[in-house]
Design a protein around this motif. Structure first.
Motif, short mmCIF file in Angstrom:
data_model
loop_
_atom_site.label_atom_id
_atom_site.label_comp_id
_atom_site.label_asym_id
_atom_site.label_seq_id
_atom_site.Cartn_x
_atom_site.Cartn_y
_atom_site.Cartn_z
N GLN A 178 25.36 -48.88 27.88
CA GLN A 178 25.14 -49.02 29.42
C GLN A 178 25.48 -47.81 30.02
OE1 GLN A 178 27.34 -52.48 30.08
NE2 GLN A 178 25.74 -53.73 29.23
N GLN A 179 26.57 -47.29 29.72
CA GLN A 179 26.93 -46.09 30.50
C GLN A 179 26.18 -44.83 30.20
OE1 GLN A 179 31.07 -45.45 28.93
NE2 GLN A 179 31.95 -46.94 30.55
N GLN A 180 25.88 -44.72 29.12
CA GLN A 180 24.81 -43.81 28.66
C GLN A 180 23.48 -43.89 29.37
OE1 GLN A 180 24.50 -43.66 24.60
NE2 GLN A 180 26.32 -42.28 24.28
N GLN A 181 22.73 -45.05 29.58
CA GLN A 181 21.84 -45.54 30.08
C GLN A 181 21.93 -45.19 31.75
OE1 GLN A 181 20.97 -49.62 29.19
NE2 GLN A 181 19.92 -49.06 27.23
N GLN A 182 22.91 -45.64 32.30
CA GLN A 182 23.18 -45.47 33.76
C GLN A 182 23.06 -43.70 34.06
OE1 GLN A 182 26.75 -47.19 34.55
NE2 GLN A 182 25.81 -49.19 34.62
N GLN A 183 23.82 -43.02 33.02
CA GLN A 183 23.86 -41.47 33.06
C GLN A 183 22.39 -40.83 33.18
OE1 GLN A 183 26.57 -40.09 30.21
NE2 GLN A 183 28.31 -40.73 31.28
N GLN A 184 21.62 -41.56 32.20
CA GLN A 184 20.28 -41.41 31.96
C GLN A 184 19.34 -41.44 33.40
OE1 GLN A 184 18.79 -43.00 28.40
NE2 GLN A 184 19.95 -41.57 27.11
N GLN A 185 19.77 -42.43 34.01
CA GLN A 185 19.19 -43.06 34.99
C GLN A 185 19.16 -42.02 36.39
OE1 GLN A 185 19.70 -47.21 35.47
NE2 GLN A 185 18.17 -47.83 34.11
N GLN A 186 20.41 -41.72 36.46
CA GLN A 186 21.01 -40.86 37.47
C GLN A 186 20.32 -39.47 37.28
OE1 GLN A 186 25.33 -40.88 37.22
NE2 GLN A 186 25.37 -43.03 38.22
N GLN A 187 20.29 -39.15 36.17
CA GLN A 187 19.61 -37.80 35.70
C GLN A 187 18.37 -37.71 36.32
OE1 GLN A 187 20.68 -37.08 31.94
NE2 GLN A 187 22.78 -36.19 32.11
N ARG A 188 17.64 -38.79 35.97
CA ARG A 188 16.30 -39.00 36.49
C ARG A 188 15.76 -38.98 37.80
NH1 ARG A 188 15.18 -43.71 32.19
NH2 ARG A 188 15.30 -42.34 30.19
#
Length: 118
Positions: free
Chosen positions: A105-115
């Motif tokens: 979940q943390q990795q997905q949140q980081q990817q969304q923030q990067q996008r």
């Protein structure tokens, strides 16, 4: 290359069909021996039992095979392990400090923030 969900469903249906056919033969044969042929005769009664069990097993095995697909959640647990090489007090490898679901979940949140930043 991993099989697609459709291919897994086909494999599951084929396995379930084979199992259902065998089980239908056994239980249909036992039923015909115990209860007699009925209105339709031995062959039709046995065929009906075999086909119904084949269809049921194939359907459920196809669904089960699709449910168990893990291609979307291919996780390298060794990469996620935060305690590599460390031992616990009993000598075994230590478990995760954070459960893998939380890490994902943390990795997905980081990817969304990067996008969003891009």
């Amino acid at each position: 290359m991993e099989p697609s969900r459709w291919e897994r469903a086909k494999y599951g249906a084929a396995m379930g069909g084979a199992v259902g056919l065998c089980i239908g033969l056994v239980f249909g044969g036992l039923s015909a021996m115990r209860n007699g042929p009925g209105r339709n005769g031995y062959v039709n009664n046995l065929a009906q039992t075999m086909m119904s069990s084949t269809a049921m097993f194939a359907f459920f095995m196809a669904i089960g095979s699709v449910i168990r697909t893990e291609e979307a959640l291919a996780i390298d647990y060794a990469e996620l392990d935060q305690n590599k090489g460390r031992k616990n007090i009993w000598g075994g490898a230590m478990r995760f400090k954070t459960p893998p679901v939380v890490i994902l979940q943390q990795q997905q949140q980081q990817q969304q923030q990067q996008r969003q930043e891009n």
